[in-house]
Enzyme design. Sequence first.
Site, PDB file in Angstrom:
ATOM      1  NE  ARG A  16      -1.151   2.511   2.900  1.00  0.00           N
ATOM      2  CZ  ARG A  16      -0.614   3.622   3.385  1.00  0.00           C
ATOM      3  NH1 ARG A  16      -0.555   4.708   2.639  1.00  0.00           N
ATOM      4  NH2 ARG A  16      -0.105   3.646   4.605  1.00  0.00           N
ATOM      5  CG  ASP A  17       3.388   4.138   3.079  1.00  0.00           C
ATOM      6  OD1 ASP A  17       3.389   5.052   2.237  1.00  0.00           O
ATOM      7  OD2 ASP A  17       3.752   4.308   4.253  1.00  0.00           O
ATOM      8  CG  HIS A 208       4.571   4.360   9.313  1.00  0.00           C
ATOM      9  ND1 HIS A 208       3.893   3.482   8.500  1.00  0.00           N
ATOM     10  CD2 HIS A 208       5.173   5.233   8.467  1.00  0.00           C
ATOM     11  CE1 HIS A 208       4.079   3.811   7.227  1.00  0.00           C
ATOM     12  NE2 HIS A 208       4.850   4.879   7.182  1.00  0.00           N
ATOM     13  CG  HIS A 210       8.854   7.529   5.884  1.00  0.00           C
ATOM     14  ND1 HIS A 210       8.385   8.034   4.712  1.00  0.00           N
ATOM     15  CD2 HIS A 210       7.858   6.750   6.370  1.00  0.00           C
ATOM     16  CE1 HIS A 210       7.157   7.590   4.483  1.00  0.00           C
ATOM     17  NE2 HIS A 210       6.810   6.824   5.482  1.00  0.00           N
ATOM     18  CB  CYS A 241       3.926  10.319   2.126  1.00  0.00           C
ATOM     19  SG  CYS A 241       2.378  11.254   2.239  1.00  0.00           S
ATOM     20  CG  ASN A 250       7.201   3.507   3.768  1.00  0.00           C
ATOM     21  OD1 ASN A 250       6.627   4.058   4.687  1.00  0.00           O
ATOM     22  ND2 ASN A 250       6.692   3.438   2.558  1.00  0.00           N
TER      23      ASN A 250
HETATM   24 MG    MG Z   1       5.049   5.602   5.074  1.00  0.00          MG
END
Ligand code: MG
Length: 314
Positions: A16-17, A208, A210, A241, A250
């Site tokens: 997804r990300d 979460h 990066h 993002c 990420n």
């Molecule tokens: Mg992310």
Amino acid sequence: MYETSRLIHWTDVGPRDGLQNVSGTVPTEVKVRLVRGLLDAGAPRVEATSFVSPRRVPQLADAAAVLAALGDEVRGRLRVLIPNRRGFEMALDAGVRNVLVTVGATESFNRRNVNRSVAESLEDIAAITAAAAPAGCVVDVALSVCWGCPFEGDVPPRRVVELCAEIAARGAAEVGIADTIGVAEPARVSALCAEVAAVVPLERLSLHVHDTRGQGVANVLAAYQAGVRRFEGSVGGLGGCPFAPRATGNVCSEDALLALHAAGAESGIDLDAYCAVAERLGEDLGTTLPGRLHRAGVWHPGRVGAATTGVADG
Ligand code: MG
């Protein structure tokens, strides 16, 4: 003596990300193979896709098709991102029973991301958790830009703590704190995790980060040492993002897991298998992914000769 569990819960958000930032269209079959590969390698949970507007994020327009192809047997290990109530209904229709909603820690970021004020987003979260409970659906909430905002700069830690408490009070199962633009360092990660732990139980707190500035793995380790046990990352370090300028990267799941395992954490993940998934994904996308471990190979001291990197250079 109180002993903190060594068990960690890793969520791979790459499908997804990560994929939402890939230019061009990734075939549905590649996405399905990626999710299956991660689950087979032992990832407890995979964020498979999101029900966002196909006009805003065309890369994930095949969300329903990806979920249908994955089948019912793995559904319990999948989560999807939803931006609003409509996305929630679509996720339920697709058989999903774990969704993620994000809210920004600053007004500017939230406005840019979901075109809502923070207060409106908190109301949306309350409405979604209320609708989710009777459907047997678990709602997680991630708070973006907790260590810095591309539009407002500094984000006061007390504001993050306050919002985490608001989110927990609205029925979120998991409360995630995100370094969306990769500006945190280990010392600030430790400090904020300790502060947030005062309002969100550690077993519900998730991190979460990066790796934008090279601090990703160190930040994960700092949070682990602060008692955090739920983490997110992306296989091969894929993604960033689309709504945060220059926010690439990420943290790479397998690179971070290598450090966590060495620190005594147990994830249930097979790093060799994970690296193979990263390798295959790079081939499928026609690129070299930024993660390190899949390129160098897992170091097995008992199998000297199998590793190749740097041997001839001393
Ligand atoms: Mg992310």
